[in-house]
Design a protein around this motif. Structure first.
Motif, PDB file in Angstrom:
ATOM      1  N   VAL A  12       3.421  19.099  38.191  1.00  0.00           N
ATOM      2  CA  VAL A  12       2.391  18.067  38.278  1.00  0.00           C
ATOM      3  C   VAL A  12       2.858  16.839  37.510  1.00  0.00           C
ATOM      4  CG1 VAL A  12       1.170  18.952  36.235  1.00  0.00           C
ATOM      5  CG2 VAL A  12      -0.094  17.655  37.974  1.00  0.00           C
ATOM      6  N   GLN A  13       2.404  15.686  37.938  1.00  0.00           N
ATOM      7  CA  GLN A  13       2.760  14.443  37.260  1.00  0.00           C
ATOM      8  C   GLN A  13       1.910  14.245  36.008  1.00  0.00           C
ATOM      9  OE1 GLN A  13       2.357  11.331  40.210  1.00  0.00           O
ATOM     10  NE2 GLN A  13       4.448  11.634  40.933  1.00  0.00           N
ATOM     11  N   PRO A  14       2.406  13.496  35.065  1.00  0.00           N
ATOM     12  CA  PRO A  14       1.574  13.184  33.886  1.00  0.00           C
ATOM     13  C   PRO A  14       0.244  12.577  34.301  1.00  0.00           C
ATOM     14  CG  PRO A  14       3.834  12.495  33.524  1.00  0.00           C
ATOM     15  CD  PRO A  14       3.750  12.916  34.958  1.00  0.00           C
ATOM     16  N   GLY A  15      -0.805  13.030  33.645  1.00  0.00           N
ATOM     17  CA  GLY A  15      -2.146  12.593  33.994  1.00  0.00           C
ATOM     18  C   GLY A  15      -2.828  13.452  35.022  1.00  0.00           C
ATOM     19  N   GLY A  16      -2.085  14.347  35.629  1.00  0.00           N
ATOM     20  CA  GLY A  16      -2.646  15.219  36.663  1.00  0.00           C
ATOM     21  C   GLY A  16      -3.382  16.404  36.091  1.00  0.00           C
ATOM     22  N   SER A  17      -3.824  17.267  36.998  1.00  0.00           N
ATOM     23  CA  SER A  17      -4.611  18.434  36.620  1.00  0.00           C
ATOM     24  C   SER A  17      -4.091  19.688  37.317  1.00  0.00           C
ATOM     25  CB  SER A  17      -6.082  18.239  37.018  1.00  0.00           C
ATOM     26  OG  SER A  17      -6.661  17.146  36.346  1.00  0.00           O
ATOM     27  N   LEU A  18      -4.316  20.799  36.660  1.00  0.00           N
ATOM     28  CA  LEU A  18      -4.066  22.112  37.232  1.00  0.00           C
ATOM     29  C   LEU A  18      -5.149  23.052  36.740  1.00  0.00           C
ATOM     30  CD1 LEU A  18      -0.210  22.691  36.770  1.00  0.00           C
ATOM     31  CD2 LEU A  18      -1.403  22.419  38.949  1.00  0.00           C
ATOM     32  N   ARG A  19      -5.418  24.079  37.524  1.00  0.00           N
ATOM     33  CA  ARG A  19      -6.309  25.145  37.059  1.00  0.00           C
ATOM     34  C   ARG A  19      -5.566  26.465  37.141  1.00  0.00           C
ATOM     35  NH1 ARG A  19     -12.087  27.546  39.240  1.00  0.00           N
ATOM     36  NH2 ARG A  19     -10.731  28.422  40.854  1.00  0.00           N
ATOM     37  N   LEU A  20      -5.417  27.082  35.989  1.00  0.00           N
ATOM     38  CA  LEU A  20      -4.789  28.387  35.913  1.00  0.00           C
ATOM     39  C   LEU A  20      -5.855  29.477  36.019  1.00  0.00           C
ATOM     40  CD1 LEU A  20      -2.240  27.871  33.002  1.00  0.00           C
ATOM     41  CD2 LEU A  20      -1.996  27.322  35.436  1.00  0.00           C
ATOM     42  N   SER A  21      -5.482  30.574  36.649  1.00  0.00           N
ATOM     43  CA  SER A  21      -6.361  31.731  36.749  1.00  0.00           C
ATOM     44  C   SER A  21      -5.691  32.932  36.102  1.00  0.00           C
ATOM     45  CB  SER A  21      -6.665  32.056  38.210  1.00  0.00           C
ATOM     46  OG  SER A  21      -7.325  30.990  38.853  1.00  0.00           O
ATOM     47  N   CYS A  22      -6.510  33.787  35.544  1.00  0.00           N
ATOM     48  CA  CYS A  22      -6.034  35.028  34.935  1.00  0.00           C
ATOM     49  C   CYS A  22      -6.924  36.138  35.469  1.00  0.00           C
ATOM     50  CB  CYS A  22      -6.125  34.931  33.425  1.00  0.00           C
ATOM     51  SG  CYS A  22      -5.791  36.467  32.547  1.00  0.00           S
ATOM     52  N   ALA A  23      -6.397  36.927  36.371  1.00  0.00           N
ATOM     53  CA  ALA A  23      -7.167  37.986  37.009  1.00  0.00           C
ATOM     54  C   ALA A  23      -6.768  39.339  36.442  1.00  0.00           C
ATOM     55  CB  ALA A  23      -6.940  37.964  38.514  1.00  0.00           C
ATOM     56  N   ALA A  24      -7.774  40.134  36.151  1.00  0.00           N
ATOM     57  CA  ALA A  24      -7.529  41.467  35.598  1.00  0.00           C
ATOM     58  C   ALA A  24      -7.652  42.517  36.691  1.00  0.00           C
ATOM     59  CB  ALA A  24      -8.516  41.780  34.487  1.00  0.00           C
ATOM     60  N   SER A  25      -6.826  43.534  36.588  1.00  0.00           N
ATOM     61  CA  SER A  25      -6.965  44.690  37.474  1.00  0.00           C
ATOM     62  C   SER A  25      -6.829  45.955  36.638  1.00  0.00           C
ATOM     63  CB  SER A  25      -5.917  44.663  38.590  1.00  0.00           C
ATOM     64  OG  SER A  25      -4.617  44.710  38.058  1.00  0.00           O
TER      65      SER A  25
END
Length: 122
Positions: A12-25
């Motif tokens: 991602v470029q500076p200033g951008g956004s991401l959403r990380l997910s953490c899924a449990a099983s």
């Protein structure tokens, strides 16, 4: 098999956004405090955010405060890390961790994911 799986990393470029997910099983997250850590090349692993198991209270490292938001959806057995206003120095491998404890104070992770790479670059 008990495991945590992170996803959502990328470039991602500076200033951008991401959403990380953490899924449990193999287990349910609702009894666990969950934390996000990151480790950049040549640096120590850093805990950047944590969310408690009961009240949903959160805390953040100063380096991400005001830009990152941790949340949990127990119905989906998933914890998220919304990352906004990303900076070059946010580049790292991001890991989620689960601790069988109510609150984040004295956090000791029992389960760890394999990590997801986040690269912030122009």
């Amino acid at each position: 098999q008990l495991q945590l799986v992170e996803s959502g990393g990328g470039l991602v470029q500076p200033g951008g956004s991401l959403r990380l997910s953490c899924a449990a099983s193999g287990f349910t997250l609702d009894s666990f405090a969950i934390a996000w850590f990151r480790q950049a090349p040549g640096k120590e692993r850093e805990r950047i955010s944590c969310i408690s198991s009961t009240t949903g209270s959160t805390n953040y490292a100063d380096s991400v405060k005001g830009r990152f938001t941790i949340s949990r959806d127990n119905a989906k057995n998933t914890v998220y890390l919304q990352m906004n206003s990303l900076k070059l120095e946010d580049t790292a491998i991001y890991y989620c961790s689960a601790a069988l404890m109510r609150y984040c104070s004295g956090y000791v992770g029992a389960f760890w994911g394999q990590g997801t790479q986040v690269t912030v670059s122009s």
